[in-house]
Design an enzyme around this catalytic site. Structure first.
Site, PDB file in Angstrom:
ATOM      1  N   HIS A 276       0.840  -1.206   0.000  1.00  0.00           N
ATOM      2  CA  HIS A 276       0.000   0.000   0.000  1.00  0.00           C
ATOM      3  C   HIS A 276       0.863   1.238   0.000  1.00  0.00           C
ATOM      4  O   HIS A 276       0.358   2.337   0.052  1.00  0.00           O
ATOM      5  CB  HIS A 276      -0.860  -0.027   1.254  1.00  0.00           C
ATOM      6  CG  HIS A 276      -0.086  -0.684   2.333  1.00  0.00           C
ATOM      7  ND1 HIS A 276       0.944  -0.051   2.944  1.00  0.00           N
ATOM      8  CD2 HIS A 276      -0.091  -1.969   2.765  1.00  0.00           C
ATOM      9  CE1 HIS A 276       1.529  -0.921   3.748  1.00  0.00           C
ATOM     10  NE2 HIS A 276       0.926  -2.082   3.663  1.00  0.00           N
ATOM     11  N   CYS A 277       2.208   1.086  -0.005  1.00  0.00           N
ATOM     12  CA  CYS A 277       3.060   2.281   0.092  1.00  0.00           C
ATOM     13  C   CYS A 277       3.705   2.629  -1.247  1.00  0.00           C
ATOM     14  O   CYS A 277       3.399   3.662  -1.827  1.00  0.00           O
ATOM     15  CB  CYS A 277       4.138   2.079   1.156  1.00  0.00           C
ATOM     16  SG  CYS A 277       3.442   1.991   2.804  1.00  0.00           S
ATOM     17  N   LEU A 278       4.587   1.753  -1.741  1.00  0.00           N
ATOM     18  CA  LEU A 278       5.379   2.137  -2.909  1.00  0.00           C
ATOM     19  C   LEU A 278       4.529   2.369  -4.159  1.00  0.00           C
ATOM     20  O   LEU A 278       4.804   3.310  -4.910  1.00  0.00           O
ATOM     21  CB  LEU A 278       6.478   1.109  -3.174  1.00  0.00           C
ATOM     22  CG  LEU A 278       7.564   1.042  -2.099  1.00  0.00           C
ATOM     23  CD1 LEU A 278       8.779   0.291  -2.614  1.00  0.00           C
ATOM     24  CD2 LEU A 278       7.981   2.424  -1.618  1.00  0.00           C
ATOM     25  N   VAL A 280       1.712   3.616  -4.255  1.00  0.00           N
ATOM     26  CA  VAL A 280       0.747   4.686  -4.005  1.00  0.00           C
ATOM     27  C   VAL A 280       1.414   6.012  -3.640  1.00  0.00           C
ATOM     28  O   VAL A 280       1.127   7.055  -4.231  1.00  0.00           O
ATOM     29  CB  VAL A 280      -0.217   4.268  -2.849  1.00  0.00           C
ATOM     30  CG1 VAL A 280      -1.136   5.417  -2.471  1.00  0.00           C
ATOM     31  CG2 VAL A 280      -1.018   3.038  -3.261  1.00  0.00           C
ATOM     32  N   ASP A 281       2.330   5.977  -2.666  1.00  0.00           N
ATOM     33  CA  ASP A 281       2.833   7.224  -2.092  1.00  0.00           C
ATOM     34  C   ASP A 281       3.498   8.156  -3.109  1.00  0.00           C
ATOM     35  O   ASP A 281       3.215   9.368  -3.112  1.00  0.00           O
ATOM     36  CB  ASP A 281       3.814   6.933  -0.945  1.00  0.00           C
ATOM     37  CG  ASP A 281       3.151   6.124   0.167  1.00  0.00           C
ATOM     38  OD1 ASP A 281       1.934   5.884   0.072  1.00  0.00           O
ATOM     39  OD2 ASP A 281       3.851   5.748   1.108  1.00  0.00           O
TER      40      ASP A 281
END
Ligand SMILES: NC(=O)c1ccc[n+]([C@@H]2O[C@H](COP(=O)([O-])OP(=O)(O)OC[C@H]3O[C@@H](n4cnc5c(N)ncnc54)[C@H](O)[C@@H]3O)[C@@H](O)[C@H]2O)c1
Length: 438
Positions: A276-278, A280-281
């Site tokens: 859910h991080c790379l 998306v962020d």
């Protein structure tokens, strides 16, 4: 009327004496550890979530976050931690931490979860209370989106009626060495008063805090960290593809480069980024840059391009390896090992192995999969047959793909029994396996 200075002193005293009522809005991978840590250091804590299934699980003592053992949850509950989906339990909060999800919807930041969390908190906001946002988001969110919602009832952050801050979460699922407590935590406040109470609160939770000058700076810190990672992974992924065509072993080159004691940081190739991080962020940052200053963030675009292409590259390599054996993907039995997005976690959200599984199925392969951590009933998306990583399954597969190098996988068995392996993580190097690394 107490002035802001008195309000700061009151809240700091409540924090120091552990009388401050803490509410954590969102009991997910980030919020649950925050709530438990706050309980453990002595605060009365309410863990609020809109998902009744999650709240019921917590109430029944079941943890869905692998870094949170159930014994720890039980101890926190015994110490007063209250999981709830009743917004009335938020009444009279002194400190609220927002840890809701911040996904992308059609490549655009979806801040609706922060908006709804802020709306619930606004209803209970009292003079002298603190609200801190932890969710990952673009610079400007705390001041431009969160503050106006909290101020709808008439209290003003600028007047010191209430306090506001941002502190990015750095939790690394599955990392036993760097935890919530011993990883330095960046903290910020809307103004100096807010920063003082934010520092007091997080100073009670973690070993070291790193105050920065504004909420926008703190918001950027998180996106900088993850964009840095995203770009560097893309760099080694692209290099891995070229190095292979050049006939050079990228893995050995990376090992050797990593012996340089300064100016180099080790990143390794893989089948693509997930979680859910790379994925998306960096898009949050690119969106903000484009919206605000009309520029394209080319590094992010390029990294997206390379990393998103990796699952397809893995499928192409699988096809080429089967071709060498005079086989086609169509009709082959392929065993995927590792369905999570990275080693050590059960989180399968956005994992590249899902894309690989789907593509292989489209091409007519019989896809089976094993993951020692992802629950057997996880709603993975593509229908994959979950199997044990047994000698029989390994031997019966035309090709085994090591997608995630979980410590729990039986590497010796893989080497002994798999007929052909594509190792996308470099885990089997030096073990004499039959196959190739990425
Ligand atoms: N998981 C990580 O490793 C990680 C690390 C660093 C930062 N982050 C960031 O932290 C944030 C949260 O991530 P996560 O992985 O914990 O997400 P998650 O989806 O596991 O948890 C979010 C929780 O918030 C709840 N929720 C949504 N709206 C709510 C509302 N209005 N009121 C109460 N609860 C609500 C959801 O039901 C869910 O349980 C995201 O911004 C993410 O980018 C995550």
């Amino acid at each position: 009327m107490p002035d802001p200075v008195n309000r700061v002193a009151d809240l700091v005293a409540k924090i120091d004496e552990r009388r401050a009522k803490v509410v954590v809005v969102g009991q997910g991978y980030v919020g649950l550890p925050v709530a438990l840590r706050a309980t453990e250091v002595g605060f009365p804590v309410v863990g609020y979530d809109v998902d009744p299934a999650r709240v019921d699980a917590l109430a029944a003592g079941r943890s869905y976050v692998e870094d949170v053992p159930e014994a720890r949850l039980a101890a926190a509950k015994a110490a007063g931690y209250l999981p709830t989906h009743d917004p009335n339990d938020l009444r009279e909060f002194d400190v609220a931490v927002i840890t809701v999800q911040t996904p992308l919807r059609e490549n655009i930041p979806d801040l609706s979860f922060i908006e709804s969390a802020a709306g619930v908190l606004a209803a209970w906001l009292r003079p002298g209370a603190l609200v801190v946002l932890e969710s990952t988001t673009y610079p400007g969110t705390t001041d431009e989106l969160l503050r106006p919602i909290l101020e709808a009832g008439g209290l003003r952050a600028a007047a010191g009626d209430f306090f506001l801050g941002y502190s990015p979460e750095r939790i690394d699922p599955g990392n036993a060495e760097w935890t919530f407590v011993n990883t330095a935590k960046v903290v910020s406040g809307y103004d100096a008063h807010s920063r003082e109470v934010v520092e007091a609160f997080y100073g009670a939770l973690v070993d070291k805090i790193v105050p920065v000058g504004s909420t926008g700076e703190a918001e950027l810190v998180k996106l900088l960290e993850n964009t840095f990672r995203h770009v560097n992974i893309a760099l080694v992924n692209e290099l891995a593809m070229f190095a292979r065509d050049l006939g050079v072993d990228i893995w050995s080159a990376i090992d050797a480069a990593a012996t340089k004691p300064y100016g180099y940081m080790r990143f390794t190739p893989g089948p693509g980024v997930g979680g859910h991080c790379l994925p998306v962020d960096p898009a949050y940052l690119a969106w903000r840059v484009e919206r605000r200053i009309g520029q394209r963030f080319r590094f992010v675009e390029l990294a997206n391009d390379v990393n998103r292409g990796m699952p397809e590259y893995v499928v192409a390599r699988i096809a080429a390896m089967l071709n060498e054996e005079r086989r086609s993907v169509n009709g082959s039995r392929i065993l995927l090992l590792g369905l999570a997005y990275k080693a050590g976690t059960s989180d399968w959200r956005g994992a590249p192995s899902m894309i690989i599984a789907e593509r292989l199925r489209e091409l007519g392969a019989e896809v089976r999969a094993h993951d020692p951590l992802v629950p057997a009933d996880a709603p993975l998306g593509p229908p994959v047959t979950r199997v044990p990583c047994s000698e029989e399954e390994l031997a019966a597969a035309d090709l085994v793909v090591l997608c995630v190098d979980h410590a729990e996988l039986p590497y010796d068995d893989i080497v002994d029994h798999a007929r052909l392996v594509l190792d996308t993580r470099g885990r089997l190097r030096g073990m004499g396996f039959r196959g190739e690394t990425l």
